[in-house]
Design a protein around this motif. Structure first.
Motif, PDB file in Angstrom:
ATOM      1  N   SER A   1       0.973  -1.017  -0.068  1.00 47.21           N
ATOM      2  CA  SER A   1      -0.138   0.062  -0.045  1.00 47.21           C
ATOM      3  C   SER A   1       0.855   1.269   0.203  1.00 47.21           C
ATOM      4  O   SER A   1       2.037   1.310   0.646  1.00 47.21           O
ATOM      5  N   ILE A   2       0.273   2.309  -0.670  1.00 42.58           N
ATOM      6  CA  ILE A   2       1.206   3.300  -0.812  1.00 42.58           C
ATOM      7  C   ILE A   2       0.044   4.514  -0.624  1.00 42.58           C
ATOM      8  O   ILE A   2      -1.127   4.513  -0.591  1.00 42.58           O
ATOM      9  N   PRO A   3       0.680   5.784  -0.080  1.00 40.68           N
ATOM     10  CA  PRO A   3      -0.454   6.859   0.048  1.00 40.68           C
ATOM     11  C   PRO A   3      -0.793   7.581  -1.390  1.00 40.68           C
ATOM     12  O   PRO A   3      -0.179   7.142  -2.458  1.00 40.68           O
ATOM     13  N   GLN A   4      -2.030   8.162  -1.394  1.00 40.95           N
ATOM     14  CA  GLN A   4      -2.383   8.905  -2.631  1.00 40.95           C
ATOM     15  C   GLN A   4      -1.307   9.726  -3.333  1.00 40.95           C
ATOM     16  O   GLN A   4      -1.221   9.629  -4.382  1.00 40.95           O
ATOM     17  N   SER A   5      -0.684  10.408  -2.652  1.00 41.27           N
ATOM     18  CA  SER A   5       0.220  11.378  -3.111  1.00 41.27           C
ATOM     19  C   SER A   5       1.681  10.951  -2.843  1.00 41.27           C
ATOM     20  O   SER A   5       1.931  10.804  -1.425  1.00 41.27           O
ATOM     21  N   LEU A   6       2.489  10.661  -3.736  1.00 41.26           N
ATOM     22  CA  LEU A   6       4.047  10.204  -3.519  1.00 41.26           C
ATOM     23  C   LEU A   6       4.997  11.538  -3.792  1.00 41.26           C
ATOM     24  O   LEU A   6       4.642  12.427  -4.427  1.00 41.26           O
TER      25      LEU A   6
ATOM     26  N   CYS B   1      10.190   3.921   4.761  1.00 43.64           N
ATOM     27  CA  CYS B   1       8.574   3.508   4.226  1.00 43.64           C
ATOM     28  C   CYS B   1       7.832   4.130   5.362  1.00 43.64           C
ATOM     29  O   CYS B   1       6.764   4.458   5.089  1.00 43.64           O
ATOM     30  N   LYS B   2       8.070   4.075   6.613  1.00 46.04           N
ATOM     31  CA  LYS B   2       7.093   4.622   7.373  1.00 46.04           C
ATOM     32  C   LYS B   2       7.070   6.256   7.572  1.00 46.04           C
ATOM     33  O   LYS B   2       5.877   6.748   7.595  1.00 46.04           O
TER      34      LYS B   2
ATOM     35  N   LEU C   1       7.201   7.666   4.735  1.00 48.94           N
ATOM     36  CA  LEU C   1       6.338   8.029   3.399  1.00 48.94           C
ATOM     37  C   LEU C   1       4.940   7.579   3.454  1.00 48.94           C
ATOM     38  O   LEU C   1       4.211   7.579   2.642  1.00 48.94           O
ATOM     39  N   SER C   2       4.697   6.716   4.627  1.00 45.55           N
ATOM     40  CA  SER C   2       3.388   6.115   4.526  1.00 45.55           C
ATOM     41  C   SER C   2       3.313   4.935   3.896  1.00 45.55           C
ATOM     42  O   SER C   2       2.118   4.617   3.092  1.00 45.55           O
ATOM     43  N   ILE C   3       4.148   4.367   3.472  1.00 44.19           N
ATOM     44  CA  ILE C   3       4.173   2.952   2.550  1.00 44.19           C
ATOM     45  C   ILE C   3       4.273   1.906   3.288  1.00 44.19           C
ATOM     46  O   ILE C   3       5.044   1.636   4.168  1.00 44.19           O
ATOM     47  N   GLU C   4       3.553   1.052   3.145  1.00 43.66           N
ATOM     48  CA  GLU C   4       3.629  -0.507   3.585  1.00 43.66           C
ATOM     49  C   GLU C   4       4.357  -1.598   2.607  1.00 43.66           C
ATOM     50  O   GLU C   4       3.907  -1.809   1.569  1.00 43.66           O
TER      51      GLU C   4
END
Length: 75
Positions: free
Chosen positions: A7-12, A61-62, A64-67
């Motif tokens: 999973s990734i946030p809507q905006s990278l 990753c933490k 950037l809110s990336i799992e």
């Protein structure tokens, strides 16, 4: 540099690009030449082992809110 996430946030950030997304696995490419990326790397740098300074993928990753995919699990 590439990594795989579930999973990734809507905006990278501008230095991160989604390359593909198949069956719940997201491939992300990092432009490691981008100054914004270098700035975050400098902020997250720690001594991983005595005498070795680096950045843990889990910390990046933490931030950037990336799992990220957990590759340590055995099937």
């Amino acid at each position: 540099m590439k990594f795989y996430a579930t999973s990734i946030p809507q905006s990278l950030p501008s230095w991160a690009t989604v390359i593909s997304s198949n069956a719940g696995l997201i491939e992300v490419e990092i432009n490691d030449q981008d100054p914004g990326f270098h700035s975050i790397i400098e902020e997250l740098s720690t001594e991983i082992e005595p005498g070795i300074v680096g950045v843990k993928a889990s910390d990046l990753c933490k931030r950037l809110s990336i799992e990220m995919v957990d590759t340590s699990e055995e099937n």
